[in-house]
Motif scaffolding. Sequence first.
Motif, PDB file in Angstrom:
ATOM      1  N   THR A  28       0.752  -1.261   0.072  1.00 44.63           N
ATOM      2  CA  THR A  28       0.105  -0.206  -0.121  1.00 44.63           C
ATOM      3  C   THR A  28       0.869   0.861   0.587  1.00 44.63           C
ATOM      4  OG1 THR A  28      -0.053   0.013   2.271  1.00 44.63           O
ATOM      5  CG2 THR A  28      -1.709  -1.219   1.501  1.00 44.63           C
ATOM      6  N   ARG A  29       1.898   1.394   0.544  1.00 46.31           N
ATOM      7  CA  ARG A  29       3.230   2.153   0.096  1.00 46.31           C
ATOM      8  C   ARG A  29       3.217   2.320  -1.436  1.00 46.31           C
ATOM      9  NH1 ARG A  29       6.653   1.068   5.032  1.00 46.31           N
ATOM     10  NH2 ARG A  29       5.892   3.154   6.611  1.00 46.31           N
ATOM     11  N   SER A  30       3.075   3.891  -1.611  1.00 45.99           N
ATOM     12  CA  SER A  30       3.263   4.158  -3.293  1.00 45.99           C
ATOM     13  C   SER A  30       5.046   5.044  -3.358  1.00 45.99           C
ATOM     14  CB  SER A  30       2.409   4.886  -3.463  1.00 45.99           C
ATOM     15  OG  SER A  30       1.748   6.654  -2.677  1.00 45.99           O
ATOM     16  N   ARG A  31       5.302   5.458  -2.023  1.00 47.17           N
ATOM     17  CA  ARG A  31       6.396   6.596  -2.518  1.00 47.17           C
ATOM     18  C   ARG A  31       6.981   5.475  -1.065  1.00 47.17           C
ATOM     19  NH1 ARG A  31       5.957  11.189  -4.779  1.00 47.17           N
ATOM     20  NH2 ARG A  31       3.521  10.841  -6.346  1.00 47.17           N
ATOM     21  N   HIS A  32       8.033   5.145  -1.243  1.00 51.80           N
ATOM     22  CA  HIS A  32       9.187   4.723   0.567  1.00 51.80           C
ATOM     23  C   HIS A  32       9.702   3.956  -0.796  1.00 51.80           C
ATOM     24  CE1 HIS A  32       9.155   3.646   3.938  1.00 51.80           C
ATOM     25  NE2 HIS A  32       9.779   1.887   3.558  1.00 51.80           N
ATOM     26  N   HIS A  33      11.189   3.588   0.129  1.00 49.41           N
ATOM     27  CA  HIS A  33      12.136   3.247  -0.099  1.00 49.41           C
ATOM     28  C   HIS A  33      12.492   1.478   0.520  1.00 49.41           C
ATOM     29  CE1 HIS A  33      13.912   6.964  -0.566  1.00 49.41           C
ATOM     30  NE2 HIS A  33      15.112   6.456  -1.064  1.00 49.41           N
ATOM     31  N   PHE A  34      12.488   0.350  -0.403  1.00 52.19           N
ATOM     32  CA  PHE A  34      12.413  -1.436  -0.167  1.00 52.19           C
ATOM     33  C   PHE A  34      13.427  -1.629  -0.772  1.00 52.19           C
ATOM     34  CE2 PHE A  34       7.948   0.090  -0.605  1.00 52.19           C
ATOM     35  CZ  PHE A  34       7.653  -0.552   0.535  1.00 52.19           C
ATOM     36  N   GLU A  35      14.229  -2.884   0.228  1.00 52.43           N
ATOM     37  CA  GLU A  35      15.056  -3.516   0.180  1.00 52.43           C
ATOM     38  C   GLU A  35      15.083  -4.556  -0.999  1.00 52.43           C
ATOM     39  OE1 GLU A  35      18.817  -5.364   2.274  1.00 52.43           O
ATOM     40  OE2 GLU A  35      17.952  -3.874   3.200  1.00 52.43           O
ATOM     41  N   THR A  36      15.426  -4.806  -2.212  1.00 55.64           N
ATOM     42  CA  THR A  36      15.335  -6.464  -2.538  1.00 55.64           C
ATOM     43  C   THR A  36      15.573  -7.737  -2.022  1.00 55.64           C
ATOM     44  OG1 THR A  36      17.100  -6.368  -3.785  1.00 55.64           O
ATOM     45  CG2 THR A  36      15.058  -5.234  -4.524  1.00 55.64           C
ATOM     46  N   GLU A  37      15.485  -8.766  -2.218  1.00 54.08           N
ATOM     47  CA  GLU A  37      15.892  -9.982  -0.881  1.00 54.08           C
ATOM     48  C   GLU A  37      17.624  -9.896  -2.159  1.00 54.08           C
ATOM     49  OE1 GLU A  37      12.969 -13.306  -2.896  1.00 54.08           O
ATOM     50  OE2 GLU A  37      11.942 -12.778  -1.585  1.00 54.08           O
ATOM     51  N   ASP A  38      18.319  -9.134  -2.532  1.00 47.95           N
ATOM     52  CA  ASP A  38      19.325  -9.597  -3.247  1.00 47.95           C
ATOM     53  C   ASP A  38      20.218  -8.693  -2.211  1.00 47.95           C
ATOM     54  OD1 ASP A  38      18.751  -7.759  -4.661  1.00 47.95           O
ATOM     55  OD2 ASP A  38      19.825  -8.494  -6.968  1.00 47.95           O
ATOM     56  N   GLY A  39      19.406  -7.440  -1.607  1.00 48.13           N
ATOM     57  CA  GLY A  39      20.128  -6.529  -1.439  1.00 48.13           C
ATOM     58  C   GLY A  39      19.864  -4.878  -1.500  1.00 48.13           C
ATOM     59  N   GLN A  40      19.118  -5.111  -3.207  1.00 48.55           N
ATOM     60  CA  GLN A  40      19.728  -3.531  -3.774  1.00 48.55           C
ATOM     61  C   GLN A  40      18.481  -2.838  -3.202  1.00 48.55           C
ATOM     62  OE1 GLN A  40      19.887  -3.856  -7.198  1.00 48.55           O
ATOM     63  NE2 GLN A  40      19.406  -2.249  -8.230  1.00 48.55           N
ATOM     64  N   ILE A  41      18.428  -1.094  -3.000  1.00 52.13           N
ATOM     65  CA  ILE A  41      17.721  -0.341  -2.465  1.00 52.13           C
ATOM     66  C   ILE A  41      17.217   0.005  -4.011  1.00 52.13           C
ATOM     67  CG2 ILE A  41      17.228   1.347  -1.108  1.00 52.13           C
ATOM     68  CD1 ILE A  41      18.560  -0.755   0.908  1.00 52.13           C
ATOM     69  N   VAL A  42      15.966  -0.333  -3.834  1.00 53.10           N
ATOM     70  CA  VAL A  42      15.182   0.229  -4.664  1.00 53.10           C
ATOM     71  C   VAL A  42      13.825   1.376  -4.448  1.00 53.10           C
ATOM     72  CG1 VAL A  42      15.547  -1.004  -6.290  1.00 53.10           C
ATOM     73  CG2 VAL A  42      13.252  -1.088  -4.920  1.00 53.10           C
ATOM     74  N   CYS A  43      13.999   2.169  -5.199  1.00 52.83           N
ATOM     75  CA  CYS A  43      12.054   3.410  -4.357  1.00 52.83           C
ATOM     76  C   CYS A  43      11.222   3.174  -5.156  1.00 52.83           C
ATOM     77  CB  CYS A  43      13.285   5.015  -4.959  1.00 52.83           C
ATOM     78  SG  CYS A  43      12.126   6.952  -4.010  1.00 52.83           S
TER      79      CYS A  43
END
Length: 147
Positions: A28-43
Amino acid sequence: MLTFTQRKPPNPHTAVTLTLALTAQERTRSRHHFETEDGQIVCLRLPRGMVLQNGDILQDETSNSMIRVIAKPEPVFTVTAQTALLLIRAAYHLGNRHVPIEITADYLRLSPDLVLRAMLEKLGLKVHEEVLPFQPEGGAYGHHHTY
């Protein structure tokens, strides 16, 4: 850092470079930073109010890289009943409490809550604790899936 700004329809044949596992709440978060399973940060920088679904594909704003969103397993209660009427009655009572629920013909699924568990068991339903992907209904007033 990759910044995803566009959602594409789910398509198993789309070439994706990353997978992003998110819980129901995180989707539900449309504006946020997340970490992928391989450790890469995406916005994520998507239109406000957009709710992501399992299988959605997001496109990066500059590189055209694609990422697939998957429903991450999380603790849930799976509710079953001996009759369809009991299951419908449970959905009614949970809806009155504005509880996000996943609805199928055979079960209801919701985030764990001991008070709700006691209510459901008192109504005669069986409640099982599990760790599974949770995909609650989007709602009738605007939280639907649009492209």
